[in-house]
Scaffold this motif. Structure first.
Motif, PDB file in Angstrom:
ATOM      1  N   GLY A  11      -8.679-117.371  26.718  1.00  0.00           N
ATOM      2  CA  GLY A  11      -9.842-118.215  26.941  1.00  0.00           C
ATOM      3  C   GLY A  11     -10.216-118.348  28.401  1.00  0.00           C
ATOM      4  O   GLY A  11     -11.347-118.717  28.730  1.00  0.00           O
ATOM      5  N   VAL A  12      -9.285-118.050  29.293  1.00  0.00           N
ATOM      6  CA  VAL A  12      -9.570-118.105  30.727  1.00  0.00           C
ATOM      7  C   VAL A  12     -10.645-117.085  31.076  1.00  0.00           C
ATOM      8  O   VAL A  12     -11.538-117.361  31.881  1.00  0.00           O
ATOM      9  N   PHE A  13     -10.587-115.902  30.450  1.00  0.00           N
ATOM     10  CA  PHE A  13     -11.605-114.881  30.692  1.00  0.00           C
ATOM     11  C   PHE A  13     -12.975-115.357  30.211  1.00  0.00           C
ATOM     12  O   PHE A  13     -13.984-115.161  30.879  1.00  0.00           O
ATOM     13  N   TYR A  14     -12.997-115.982  29.038  1.00  0.00           N
ATOM     14  CA  TYR A  14     -14.263-116.498  28.494  1.00  0.00           C
ATOM     15  C   TYR A  14     -14.841-117.583  29.395  1.00  0.00           C
ATOM     16  O   TYR A  14     -16.034-117.588  29.691  1.00  0.00           O
ATOM     17  N   LYS A  15     -13.999-118.493  29.833  1.00  0.00           N
ATOM     18  CA  LYS A  15     -14.473-119.595  30.676  1.00  0.00           C
ATOM     19  C   LYS A  15     -14.960-119.091  32.033  1.00  0.00           C
ATOM     20  O   LYS A  15     -15.955-119.596  32.563  1.00  0.00           O
ATOM     21  N   ALA A  16     -14.293-118.100  32.584  1.00  0.00           N
ATOM     22  CA  ALA A  16     -14.745-117.520  33.853  1.00  0.00           C
ATOM     23  C   ALA A  16     -16.082-116.805  33.664  1.00  0.00           C
ATOM     24  O   ALA A  16     -16.945-116.862  34.547  1.00  0.00           O
ATOM     25  N   ALA A  17     -16.275-116.169  32.516  1.00  0.00           N
ATOM     26  CA  ALA A  17     -17.549-115.500  32.245  1.00  0.00           C
ATOM     27  C   ALA A  17     -18.675-116.511  32.098  1.00  0.00           C
ATOM     28  O   ALA A  17     -19.799-116.283  32.558  1.00  0.00           O
ATOM     29  N   VAL A  18     -18.383-117.639  31.476  1.00  0.00           N
ATOM     30  CA  VAL A  18     -19.400-118.690  31.333  1.00  0.00           C
ATOM     31  C   VAL A  18     -19.762-119.266  32.694  1.00  0.00           C
ATOM     32  O   VAL A  18     -20.941-119.477  32.998  1.00  0.00           O
ATOM     33  N   ILE A  19     -18.778-119.492  33.531  1.00  0.00           N
ATOM     34  CA  ILE A  19     -19.047-119.990  34.883  1.00  0.00           C
ATOM     35  C   ILE A  19     -19.893-118.986  35.656  1.00  0.00           C
ATOM     36  O   ILE A  19     -20.846-119.350  36.344  1.00  0.00           O
ATOM     37  N   GLY A  20     -19.565-117.715  35.533  1.00  0.00           N
ATOM     38  CA  GLY A  20     -20.298-116.681  36.255  1.00  0.00           C
ATOM     39  C   GLY A  20     -21.735-116.532  35.801  1.00  0.00           C
ATOM     40  O   GLY A  20     -22.620-116.243  36.608  1.00  0.00           O
ATOM     41  N   THR A  21     -21.997-116.732  34.508  1.00  0.00           N
ATOM     42  CA  THR A  21     -23.369-116.575  34.028  1.00  0.00           C
ATOM     43  C   THR A  21     -24.194-117.838  34.235  1.00  0.00           C
ATOM     44  O   THR A  21     -25.382-117.741  34.550  1.00  0.00           O
TER      45      THR A  21
END
Length: 74
Positions: free
Chosen positions: A43-53
């Protein structure tokens, strides 16, 4: 190797991690494979992707300012 443990190295790693995950979110195969889990370690990857977008302007400004800091000040 000592720059890995400095604050600058941690910030650069965080910025690059967020940018990479946001880019991987745009690739369909990698999105379904890597960013499908929203909880746990993956989920860390998903959360980082959400922050980035969602915060792409702030991430871009931070990336640019960190680059200028590393080139001219440090």
């Amino acid at each position: 190797l000592s720059s890995v443990y400095s604050f600058d190295g941690i910030v650069v790693f965080g910025i690059l991690f967020i940018c990479t995950c946001a880019y991987l979110k745009k690739v369909p195969r990698l999105n379904s494979w890597l960013l499908s889990e929203k909880k746990g370690v993956w989920g860390v990857f998903y959360k980082a992707a959400v922050i980035g977008t969602r915060l792409h302007h702030a991430v871009a400004i931070t990336c640019l300012s960190m680059a200028l800091y590393l080139v001219f000040i440090k």
